[in-house]
Scaffold this active site. Sequence first.
Site, PDB file in Angstrom:
ATOM      1  N   SER A 168     158.776  -9.868  -5.572  1.00 39.34           N
ATOM      2  CA  SER A 168     158.917 -11.200  -4.959  1.00 39.34           C
ATOM      3  C   SER A 168     160.096 -11.924  -5.590  1.00 39.34           C
ATOM      4  O   SER A 168     160.425 -11.695  -6.761  1.00 39.34           O
ATOM      5  CB  SER A 168     157.633 -12.000  -5.213  1.00 39.34           C
ATOM      6  N   TYR A 184     150.963 -15.805 -10.795  1.00 39.39           N
ATOM      7  CA  TYR A 184     151.408 -14.778  -9.834  1.00 39.39           C
ATOM      8  C   TYR A 184     152.877 -14.432 -10.095  1.00 39.39           C
ATOM      9  O   TYR A 184     153.251 -13.255 -10.170  1.00 39.39           O
ATOM     10  CB  TYR A 184     151.213 -15.299  -8.405  1.00 39.39           C
TER      11      TYR A 184
HETATM   12  N1  LIG Z   1     153.457 -13.193   2.019  1.00 35.90           N
HETATM   13  C1  LIG Z   1     154.371 -13.601   1.153  1.00 35.90           C
HETATM   14  O1  LIG Z   1     154.814 -14.769   1.187  1.00 35.90           O
HETATM   15  C2  LIG Z   1     154.927 -12.654   0.124  1.00 35.90           C
HETATM   16  C3  LIG Z   1     156.167 -12.974  -0.475  1.00 35.90           C
HETATM   17  C4  LIG Z   1     156.677 -12.110  -1.438  1.00 35.90           C
HETATM   18  C5  LIG Z   1     156.009 -10.961  -1.793  1.00 35.90           C
HETATM   19  N2  LIG Z   1     154.806 -10.675  -1.187  1.00 35.90           N
HETATM   20  C6  LIG Z   1     154.113  -9.460  -1.612  1.00 35.90           C
HETATM   21  O2  LIG Z   1     153.927  -8.614  -0.489  1.00 35.90           O
HETATM   22  C7  LIG Z   1     152.802  -7.769  -0.725  1.00 35.90           C
HETATM   23  C8  LIG Z   1     151.924  -7.739   0.514  1.00 35.90           C
HETATM   24  O3  LIG Z   1     151.427  -9.042   0.770  1.00 35.90           O
HETATM   25  P1  LIG Z   1     151.245  -9.623   2.240  1.00 35.90           P
HETATM   26  O4  LIG Z   1     152.071 -10.848   2.326  1.00 35.90           O
HETATM   27  O5  LIG Z   1     151.426  -8.558   3.247  1.00 35.90           O
HETATM   28  O6  LIG Z   1     149.723 -10.139   2.176  1.00 35.90           O
HETATM   29  P2  LIG Z   1     148.388  -9.597   2.878  1.00 35.90           P
HETATM   30  O7  LIG Z   1     148.540  -9.533   4.340  1.00 35.90           O
HETATM   31  O8  LIG Z   1     147.298 -10.442   2.308  1.00 35.90           O
HETATM   32  O9  LIG Z   1     148.288  -8.122   2.335  1.00 35.90           O
HETATM   33  C9  LIG Z   1     147.876  -7.784   1.052  1.00 35.90           C
HETATM   34  C10 LIG Z   1     147.204  -6.448   1.166  1.00 35.90           C
HETATM   35  O10 LIG Z   1     146.868  -5.991  -0.134  1.00 35.90           O
HETATM   36  C11 LIG Z   1     145.585  -5.393  -0.040  1.00 35.90           C
HETATM   37  N3  LIG Z   1     144.975  -5.450  -1.363  1.00 35.90           N
HETATM   38  C12 LIG Z   1     144.733  -6.539  -2.139  1.00 35.90           C
HETATM   39  N4  LIG Z   1     144.148  -6.181  -3.275  1.00 35.90           N
HETATM   40  C13 LIG Z   1     143.989  -4.830  -3.211  1.00 35.90           C
HETATM   41  C14 LIG Z   1     143.445  -3.865  -4.083  1.00 35.90           C
HETATM   42  N5  LIG Z   1     142.912  -4.205  -5.267  1.00 35.90           N
HETATM   43  N6  LIG Z   1     143.465  -2.566  -3.704  1.00 35.90           N
HETATM   44  C15 LIG Z   1     143.990  -2.207  -2.526  1.00 35.90           C
HETATM   45  N7  LIG Z   1     144.528  -3.054  -1.660  1.00 35.90           N
HETATM   46  C16 LIG Z   1     144.530  -4.364  -1.997  1.00 35.90           C
HETATM   47  C17 LIG Z   1     144.827  -6.188   1.011  1.00 35.90           C
HETATM   48  O11 LIG Z   1     143.884  -5.379   1.693  1.00 35.90           O
HETATM   49  P3  LIG Z   1     142.316  -5.319   1.346  1.00 35.90           P
HETATM   50  O12 LIG Z   1     141.868  -6.742   1.225  1.00 35.90           O
HETATM   51  O13 LIG Z   1     141.740  -4.549   2.471  1.00 35.90           O
HETATM   52  O14 LIG Z   1     142.215  -4.573   0.066  1.00 35.90           O
HETATM   53  C18 LIG Z   1     145.937  -6.527   1.998  1.00 35.90           C
HETATM   54  O15 LIG Z   1     146.030  -5.590   3.043  1.00 35.90           O
HETATM   55  C19 LIG Z   1     152.104  -8.316  -1.974  1.00 35.90           C
HETATM   56  O16 LIG Z   1     152.434  -7.513  -3.095  1.00 35.90           O
HETATM   57  C20 LIG Z   1     152.713  -9.702  -2.144  1.00 35.90           C
HETATM   58  O17 LIG Z   1     152.728 -10.114  -3.490  1.00 35.90           O
HETATM   59  C21 LIG Z   1     154.253 -11.490  -0.232  1.00 35.90           C
END
Ligand SMILES: NC(=O)c1ccc[n+]([C@@H]2O[C@H](COP(=O)([O-])OP(=O)(O)OC[C@H]3O[C@@H](n4cnc5c(N)ncnc54)[C@H](OP(=O)(O)O)[C@@H]3O)[C@@H](O)[C@H]2O)c1
Length: 248
Positions: A139, A152
């Site tokens: 991020s 975070y």
């Molecule tokens: N959205 C943003 O603004 C943003 C910005 C920068 C970086 N990111 C990064 O992008 C990545 C994906 O996030 P996203 O935005 O796509 O959010 P998201 O839609 O909430 O996806 C997160 C995914 O991680 C899975 N997850 C969480 N804990 C887990 C665990 N212990 N084991 C296995 N799976 C797990 C969740 O699935 P389950 O609940 O089914 O396990 C979910 O599918 C993350 O690393 C986040 O830090 C996001």
Amino acid sequence: MNLQNKTILITGAGSGIGLAIAKALAGNGNKLILTGRNKEKLQAAAASLKDATPVVSDATSEQDIDQLVATVQKDFGSLDILVNNAGLVFGYMLSANANAYAKARAEMETNYLAPIRLTEKFLPLLEKSGQAAIVNISSLQAFLSVPVISTYAASKAALHSYTIGLRLTLQGKSPHIGVFEIMPPFVDTDFSRGVPVAKMSAAAVADDVLRALQTDQYEIHSGIAETMYQQYLASPEAATLVFNGIKK
Ligand SMILES: NC(=O)c1ccc[n+]([C@@H]2O[C@H](COP(=O)([O-])OP(=O)(O)OC[C@H]3O[C@@H](n4cnc5c(N)ncnc54)[C@H](OP(=O)(O)O)[C@@H]3O)[C@@H](O)[C@H]2O)c1
């Protein structure tokens, strides 16, 4: 690297950026392994994609990861690309009653320690691939912290630092394994729901993952993150103030 006939594992692939990466990589003879904790979400994701296998697996559980490695070994016999995408965030203000230790610990386990364990345990399979990649989704917050997600941000800063060390180590020892880091700004997923800022799409982040892999660009600051990163390089202090909307 070419993105055909690869075996690709994506953690947290049932939604958001992980699902978008899976969609972008589906087809071309690629075999996708989608992991996450929610079985229904994973099954729906896999059913919508070519050659995708859902595997329920908690990225923070050693037992689950050992089982996952055994399943990949038995059912696929190889792994070419590991995408460490699963992530956790707590939005809260630091205070005497915030329970910050427990929240920070959970964020560290998911965002930092899980990618280390997954990488270590899948390294023997990646070593055997002709051309392999490890992709860590970190991020912009690794550089620019915000009070409401400071623990975070710290977990992503740790992941960033580890990723650089891993890349340099493998460039010397196993140059066929590229180590990539994608650093998005806010992205429009469940993760950032309710945060009133401009957000890029998960599909655009997935395009950056493909671009990184295809052109050997090891660190990508997606979308507006590149502008903010340049501001950070010019002056970390000034960029932090701008990022937090603070006027000096
Ligand atoms: N959205 C943003 O603004 C943003 C910005 C920068 C970086 N990111 C990064 O992008 C990545 C994906 O996030 P996203 O935005 O796509 O959010 P998201 O839609 O909430 O996806 C997160 C995914 O991680 C899975 N997850 C969480 N804990 C887990 C665990 N212990 N084991 C296995 N799976 C797990 C969740 O699935 P389950 O609940 O089914 O396990 C979910 O599918 C993350 O690393 C986040 O830090 C996001």
